[in-house]
Write an enzyme that holds these catalytic residues in place. Structure first.
Site, short mmCIF file in Angstrom:
data_model
loop_
_atom_site.label_atom_id
_atom_site.label_comp_id
_atom_site.label_asym_id
_atom_site.label_seq_id
_atom_site.Cartn_x
_atom_site.Cartn_y
_atom_site.Cartn_z
N SER A 169 0.82 -1.22 0.00
CA SER A 169 0.00 0.00 0.00
C SER A 169 0.85 1.26 0.00
O SER A 169 2.00 1.26 0.44
CB SER A 169 -0.92 0.02 1.22
OG SER A 169 -1.70 -1.13 1.28
N1 SAH Z 1 -0.24 -5.44 3.94
C1 SAH Z 1 0.45 -5.68 2.73
C2 SAH Z 1 -0.37 -5.26 1.53
C3 SAH Z 1 -0.84 -6.46 0.90
S1 SAH Z 1 -2.01 -6.34 -0.41
C4 SAH Z 1 1.82 -5.04 2.72
O1 SAH Z 1 2.15 -4.29 3.63
O2 SAH Z 1 2.59 -5.31 1.79
C5 SAH Z 1 -3.22 -7.44 0.23
C6 SAH Z 1 -2.79 -8.85 0.48
O3 SAH Z 1 -3.93 -9.55 1.00
C7 SAH Z 1 -2.36 -9.62 -0.76
O4 SAH Z 1 -1.07 -10.13 -0.56
C8 SAH Z 1 -3.40 -10.74 -0.86
O5 SAH Z 1 -2.87 -11.94 -1.36
C9 SAH Z 1 -3.85 -10.88 0.57
N2 SAH Z 1 -5.16 -11.50 0.77
C10 SAH Z 1 -6.27 -11.37 0.02
N3 SAH Z 1 -7.27 -12.10 0.54
C11 SAH Z 1 -6.78 -12.70 1.64
C12 SAH Z 1 -7.33 -13.60 2.61
N4 SAH Z 1 -8.58 -14.04 2.54
N5 SAH Z 1 -6.54 -14.01 3.62
C13 SAH Z 1 -5.25 -13.61 3.70
N6 SAH Z 1 -4.67 -12.79 2.81
C14 SAH Z 1 -5.43 -12.32 1.80
#
Ligand code: SAH
Length: 256
Positions: free
Chosen positions: A107
């Site tokens: 993000s």
């Molecule tokens: N917090 C992260 C941003 C990640 S983007 C950072 O600091 O880099 C969102 C993430 O959520 C993605 O990697 C995606 O694979 C994950 N995601 C989506 N649905 C999910 C679920 N049901 N359980 C766990 N992770 C999930």
């Protein structure tokens, strides 16, 4: 072009001199290869990254109303450039999200700061994050609270984030691969929950795993359409929700 110049230069020298000149040129080439990567990760570069990080904090965060000193300090401390691929390091402190592979993103710094500030992290807190991604948000949280639990659904991202967080020495962070919809019941209830993928509704297991007095921040809305960051609070058993701002997150996925 380079080879033409070298050929012309070598024309005027004898066979023996040509060999020793080529040896010298090869040694010079090998030395320059050996020195370049060291210089590229040396103190000058580290300084450049820390200057970029300070600018990010003052311009993008403090300059836009993030005021929690702890959050500002945490984001000045966590080396965001180590959470993206090598070729994107130079853009790590920009005012935008960046790709982290598998169609996912780290993000925008402001959004990370906003979501961290809104849950009012305290040193005694235990926090659950859904969507580990690169591990950056988890690392920022770990600078501020006692324990962080983070779940990632994509196995490759879960593995690389776990490795990265271990290499960086983040011992307070527990990682898990799986569908975060179910939360982490054995470790709950949590003082705060941070969800970093956009869900169509707030997963009930996450509400159950929120402590009395706890806060959850979650982007809610349909994928690729309008989503809002929603603040969920549990007070005297009552759950309230408040829409805070429009955002754009990758979709919350489900296993199967
Ligand atoms: N917090 C992260 C941003 C990640 S983007 C950072 O600091 O880099 C969102 C993430 O959520 C993605 O990697 C995606 O694979 C994950 N995601 C989506 N649905 C999910 C679920 N049901 N359980 C766990 N992770 C999930």
């Amino acid at each position: 072009m380079q080879s033409t110049i070298r050929v012309r230069f070598l024309k005027g020298v004898s066979q023996g001199e040509q060999i020793s000149l080529s040896v010298l040129l090869s040694i010079f080439y090998l030395l320059s290869c050996a020195v370049a990567p060291v210089a590229a990760s040396g103190p000058a570069v580290a300084d450049a990254f820390s200057r970029a990080r300070q600018a990010m904090v003052s311009e993008q965060l403090a300059g836009r109303g993030i005021h929690d000193k702890g959050v500002l300090r945490a984001m000045e401390h966590v080396p965001r450039h180590l959470f993206v691929r090598d070729k994107l390091r130079g853009r790590a402190y920009g005012d935008f999200p960046l790709p982290i592979g598998h169609g996912q993103t780290i993000s925008q710094p402001y959004i990370v700061a906003f979501m961290t500030e809104i849950i009012e992290p305290q040193p005694s807190h235990r926090v659950l994050e859904i969507g580990t991604g690169s591990g950056y948000q988890a690392a920022v949280l770990a600078e501020l609270v006692a324990e962080v639990y983070t779940i990632e659904i994509i196995p490759e991202l879960a593995r690389s984030a776990e490795q990265r967080l271990r290499n960086l020495g983040y011992e307070k962070i527990e990682t898990r691969q799986g569908d975060g919809y179910h939360g982490w019941p054995e470790a709950g209830p949590f003082d705060a929950i941070v969800v970093t993928a956009a869900a169509e509704f707030i997963p009930p297991p996450l509400i159950r795993q929120l402590k009395e007095g706890g806060k959850m921040i979650i982007p809610v809305g349909s994928p690729f359409y309008i989503q809002h960051l929603v603040l969920v609070e549990k007070k005297q058993g009552e759950v309230s929700t408040r829409r805070l701002m429009p955002v754009s997150f990758v979709p919350f996925r489900r296993e199967n």
